[in-house]
Each structure stands twice: as structure tokens, then as C-alpha cells.
Design a protein around this motif. Structure first.
Motif, PDB file in Angstrom:
ATOM      1  N   LYS A  20       3.555  41.077 -58.723  1.00  8.85           N
ATOM      2  CA  LYS A  20       2.652  40.139 -59.153  1.00  8.85           C
ATOM      3  C   LYS A  20       2.802  38.694 -58.391  1.00  8.85           C
ATOM      4  N   GLU A  21       4.049  38.502 -57.906  1.00  9.48           N
ATOM      5  CA  GLU A  21       4.457  37.276 -57.186  1.00  9.48           C
ATOM      6  C   GLU A  21       3.494  37.153 -55.812  1.00  9.48           C
ATOM      7  N   TYR A  22       3.528  38.600 -55.443  1.00 12.20           N
ATOM      8  CA  TYR A  22       2.825  38.420 -53.966  1.00 12.20           C
ATOM      9  C   TYR A  22       1.276  38.652 -54.238  1.00 12.20           C
ATOM     10  N   GLY A  23       0.604  39.017 -55.180  1.00 15.28           N
ATOM     11  CA  GLY A  23      -0.576  39.000 -55.614  1.00 15.28           C
ATOM     12  C   GLY A  23      -1.202  37.568 -56.024  1.00 15.28           C
ATOM     13  N   LEU A  24      -0.372  36.778 -56.779  1.00  4.99           N
ATOM     14  CA  LEU A  24      -0.729  35.430 -57.118  1.00  4.99           C
ATOM     15  C   LEU A  24      -0.623  34.536 -56.008  1.00  4.99           C
ATOM     16  N   ASN A  25       0.488  34.711 -54.924  1.00  5.56           N
ATOM     17  CA  ASN A  25       0.690  33.924 -53.480  1.00  5.56           C
ATOM     18  C   ASN A  25      -0.426  34.117 -53.010  1.00  5.56           C
ATOM     19  N   ALA A  26      -1.077  35.260 -52.934  1.00  2.00           N
ATOM     20  CA  ALA A  26      -2.200  35.693 -51.958  1.00  2.00           C
ATOM     21  C   ALA A  26      -3.382  35.110 -52.418  1.00  2.00           C
ATOM     22  N   GLY A  27      -3.554  34.485 -53.541  1.00  2.70           N
ATOM     23  CA  GLY A  27      -4.874  33.641 -54.221  1.00  2.70           C
ATOM     24  C   GLY A  27      -5.192  34.292 -55.541  1.00  2.70           C
ATOM     25  N   LEU A  61      -6.151  42.797 -60.112  1.00  4.21           N
ATOM     26  CA  LEU A  61      -6.098  41.112 -59.703  1.00  4.21           C
ATOM     27  C   LEU A  61      -7.358  40.495 -60.056  1.00  4.21           C
ATOM     28  N   GLY A  62      -7.386  39.379 -60.524  1.00  5.79           N
ATOM     29  CA  GLY A  62      -8.651  38.683 -60.721  1.00  5.79           C
ATOM     30  C   GLY A  62      -8.541  37.239 -60.379  1.00  5.79           C
ATOM     31  N   VAL A  63      -9.929  36.847 -59.671  1.00  4.17           N
ATOM     32  CA  VAL A  63     -10.157  35.548 -59.305  1.00  4.17           C
ATOM     33  C   VAL A  63     -11.149  34.766 -60.159  1.00  4.17           C
ATOM     34  N   SER A  64     -10.922  33.746 -60.668  1.00  2.00           N
ATOM     35  CA  SER A  64     -11.793  33.000 -61.590  1.00  2.00           C
ATOM     36  C   SER A  64     -12.949  32.521 -60.923  1.00  2.00           C
ATOM     37  N   VAL A  65     -14.066  32.688 -61.392  1.00  2.00           N
ATOM     38  CA  VAL A  65     -15.432  32.001 -60.954  1.00  2.00           C
ATOM     39  C   VAL A  65     -15.452  30.699 -61.603  1.00  2.00           C
ATOM     40  N   PRO A  66     -16.045  29.693 -60.721  1.00  2.00           N
ATOM     41  CA  PRO A  66     -16.087  28.319 -61.216  1.00  2.00           C
ATOM     42  C   PRO A  66     -16.999  28.262 -62.525  1.00  2.00           C
ATOM     43  N   GLN A  67     -16.617  27.227 -63.233  1.00  2.00           N
ATOM     44  CA  GLN A  67     -17.471  27.272 -64.622  1.00  2.00           C
ATOM     45  C   GLN A  67     -18.994  26.660 -64.214  1.00  2.00           C
ATOM     46  N   GLU A  68     -19.038  25.897 -63.239  1.00  2.00           N
ATOM     47  CA  GLU A  68     -20.288  25.334 -62.847  1.00  2.00           C
ATOM     48  C   GLU A  68     -21.254  26.479 -62.655  1.00  2.00           C
ATOM     49  N   ALA A  69     -20.859  27.681 -62.185  1.00  2.00           N
ATOM     50  CA  ALA A  69     -21.736  28.758 -61.679  1.00  2.00           C
ATOM     51  C   ALA A  69     -22.408  29.082 -62.691  1.00  2.00           C
ATOM     52  N   VAL A  81     -22.293  32.644 -55.744  1.00  2.07           N
ATOM     53  CA  VAL A  81     -20.929  32.651 -56.152  1.00  2.07           C
ATOM     54  C   VAL A  81     -20.099  33.942 -56.361  1.00  2.07           C
ATOM     55  N   ARG A  82     -20.749  34.513 -57.104  1.00  2.56           N
ATOM     56  CA  ARG A  82     -20.292  36.081 -57.249  1.00  2.56           C
ATOM     57  C   ARG A  82     -19.828  36.563 -55.960  1.00  2.56           C
ATOM     58  N   ASN A  83     -20.794  36.628 -55.256  1.00  7.49           N
ATOM     59  CA  ASN A  83     -20.525  37.421 -53.925  1.00  7.49           C
ATOM     60  C   ASN A  83     -19.194  36.611 -53.230  1.00  7.49           C
ATOM     61  N   ALA A  84     -19.416  35.367 -53.026  1.00  8.37           N
ATOM     62  CA  ALA A  84     -17.982  34.801 -52.465  1.00  8.37           C
ATOM     63  C   ALA A  84     -16.616  35.253 -53.029  1.00  8.37           C
ATOM     64  N   ILE A  85     -16.866  35.062 -54.541  1.00  6.69           N
ATOM     65  CA  ILE A  85     -15.529  35.430 -55.146  1.00  6.69           C
ATOM     66  C   ILE A  85     -15.205  36.978 -55.172  1.00  6.69           C
ATOM     67  N   ASN A  86     -16.292  37.831 -55.068  1.00  2.84           N
ATOM     68  CA  ASN A  86     -16.059  39.234 -54.625  1.00  2.84           C
ATOM     69  C   ASN A  86     -15.333  39.458 -53.538  1.00  2.84           C
ATOM     70  N   LYS A  87     -15.678  38.751 -52.444  1.00  2.00           N
ATOM     71  CA  LYS A  87     -15.091  38.908 -51.065  1.00  2.00           C
ATOM     72  C   LYS A  87     -13.859  38.399 -51.078  1.00  2.00           C
ATOM     73  N   GLU A  88     -13.563  37.388 -51.742  1.00  2.00           N
ATOM     74  CA  GLU A  88     -12.117  36.867 -52.007  1.00  2.00           C
ATOM     75  C   GLU A  88     -11.161  37.661 -52.570  1.00  2.00           C
ATOM     76  N   ILE A  89     -11.545  38.264 -53.605  1.00  2.21           N
ATOM     77  CA  ILE A  89     -10.689  39.021 -54.455  1.00  2.21           C
ATOM     78  C   ILE A  89     -10.546  40.376 -53.773  1.00  2.21           C
ATOM     79  N   ASN A  90     -11.399  40.892 -52.896  1.00  5.60           N
ATOM     80  CA  ASN A  90     -11.326  42.196 -52.031  1.00  5.60           C
ATOM     81  C   ASN A  90     -10.403  41.947 -51.105  1.00  5.60           C
ATOM     82  N   ASP A  91     -10.480  40.753 -50.353  1.00  6.35           N
ATOM     83  CA  ASP A  91      -9.380  40.519 -49.262  1.00  6.35           C
ATOM     84  C   ASP A  91      -8.161  40.241 -49.761  1.00  6.35           C
ATOM     85  N   ILE A  92      -8.028  39.667 -50.963  1.00  7.44           N
ATOM     86  CA  ILE A  92      -6.775  39.848 -51.583  1.00  7.44           C
ATOM     87  C   ILE A  92      -5.953  41.020 -51.882  1.00  7.44           C
TER      88      ILE A  92
END
Length: 242
Positions: A20-27, A61-69, A81-92
Motif C-alpha cells: 500500500k505504501e508503495y502504491g500511494l507513493n507512486a501516486g 489502485l485508484g486515482v481521483s478525477v478532479p471534481q471540475e470534470a 480527463v478520464r483518458n489522462a487519469i486512466n493512463k496515470e493509474i495504469n502507469d502506477i
């Protein structure tokens, strides 16, 4: 046999806390762990062991989507925004997968928005290799509400998920037990397709798809996310967001 406690390390030396610590530190915004055997009710071909035969643990692992989206009536902006977040969480997830392999274990990423085509009700549909929202619920990251979205106490329904399967025997998180829907029917009334009318028996996926997606330049784009937008707890459960 002595019961393992949440603070114990596995005999192998890899602990749930370290993962968990590794995942959180990864973003990642959230990290939860479920056990593979809890997916026994998933359809054949869509269980963790269908992807990694030796799978014992499912790390979500989950990454939050900005509320403004979702505050603007802008489906194109939401998709970007979704596509950018999806790439981010997959990289993590790939980062975590590599780290777990470095600890001497097998691991396999299940990327968000990945899946395979299946025949259902006379038409082809794309299903995820595992259900991410059900995996997140089993991993204690939230509860699936009446809108069939995973809702987290802190991030509401604005989390995008990926997962890492591993043969490491990790201690799972407890499932969340709170109830936030009660007798609320806001999402049911808002849904233009009637896809939520038969809750909790079934989700009208075919109805939802006809409204939610539109083929634009040979790509499927999201045209509707009202069930996500109108939920009073879309931003979290501490204070209803009206």
C-alpha cells in the motif's frame, strides 16, 4: 493455527502495508487489497485466476478525477480527463507490478478500460477482465450504490481504477459496511434510459449503453454521466454535495 493480524508480515517478507505504501507513493489516491477467492461469484473467464492462475491477492489502485470534470456539461472535457487519469493509474499499476516482481513474486497488471469482447443478448459487449468496481468494493475502497458506481467516503464516485494481481499472500482489507443511498432515487429519476429502474436485481446495461456512448469518428465517446453527476455524495460522504 494462529490467526494473522493486520500488522504481521508474510513469511516471505512482503507485507500488505509495504504494498500500500508503495502504491500511494507512486501516486495512487487509494490502495486496497482483496483475496482472489472472494471473486468466486464472477462469471467464468472473468476471475483473477483466469488472468493469473496463481493469483492469491488482488491489489486495487485508484486515482481521483478532479471534481471540475463533471461540473460542466462537457462530455468531451470529461473524456479527456478520464483518458489522462486512466493512463496515470495504469502507469502506477505497472510501476507496482515491476516492484512486486523485484520482490520475487509473480504479478500481472489489469489496466483500467481493458477487457475482451463477449456475446450477450445477441450483441457483442466489451467486459473488463475483472470488474474493477466490484474489486474495489471487495478491497474495502467503497460501496457500490444505486447508480452502480463505486462510492468512496473521501473521493465519492470520482475514482478510476486499475489492479495488480499477484501470487503474494497478502492480508486483505475489510469490506466497507456503510450505507449512503437509503431511499434516495435522484440518480434513478435523472437517468434518461431507465437503466437503474430494476435495482438491485439488475443493471440495464443495454439501456445505459444506448444513451451513454456515441460513435464519433470511429471512436466511442461518453455522452452521458448524469448518474455520477447528480449523486449527492459524488464528492464524498462527509457532507452531501447538493
Amino acid at each position: 493455527m494462529k490467526q494473522r493480524s493486520a500488522g504481521d508480515k508474510m513469511a516471505s517478507g512482503l507485507s500488505s502495508e509495504a504494498v500500500k505504501e508503495y502504491g500511494l507513493n507512486a501516486g495512487a489516491s487509494v490502495v486496497g487489497i482483496a483475496v482472489s477467492k472472494d471473486f468466486s461469484s464472477a462469471p467464468e473467464g472473468f476471475k483473477p485466476t483466469d488472468v493469473l492462475a496463481e493469483c492469491l491477492s488482488v491489489i486495487v489502485l485508484g486515482v481521483s478525477v478532479p471534481q471540475e470534470a463533471i461540473l460542466k456539461d462537457d462530455s468531451v472535457g470529461f473524456i479527456d480527463v478520464r483518458n489522462a487519469i486512466n493512463k496515470e493509474i495504469n502507469d502506477i499499476a505497472k510501476d507496482l507490478e515491476k516492484w512486486i516482481k523485484g520482490q520475487g513474486y509473480k504479478s500481472k497488471v489489469i489496466a483500467g478500460m481493458s477487457g475482451k469482447w463477449v456475446e450477450r443478448n445477441g450483441r457483442k459487449e466489451q467486459n473488463g477482465l475483472i470488474s474493477m468496481k466490484h474489486a474495489a468494493e471487495l478491497a474495502g475502497l467503497g460501496v457500490i450504490g444505486r447508480n452502480y458506481l463505486l462510492t468512496n467516503p473521501k473521493y465519492g464516485n470520482l475514482l478510476w481504477f486499475s489492479a495488480v494481481l499477484t501470487n503474494a499472500d497478502l492480508i486483505p482489507d475489510k469490506k466497507a459496511e456503510y450505507n449512503f443511498c437509503d431511499n434516495c432515487n435522484i440518480c434513478v429519476r435523472a437517468c434518461p434510459s431507465g437503466a437503474l429502474d430494476n435495482y438491485p436485481v439488475s443493471f440495464g446495461r443495454k439501456k445505459c449503453d444506448t444513451t451513454m456512448f456515441k460513435l464519433v469518428d470511429k471512436k466511442w465517446e461518453i455522452m452521458c454521466f448524469l448518474c455520477r453527476k447528480v449523486c449527492p455524495y459524488r464528492f464524498g460522504m462527509d457532507t452531501p454535495n447538493t
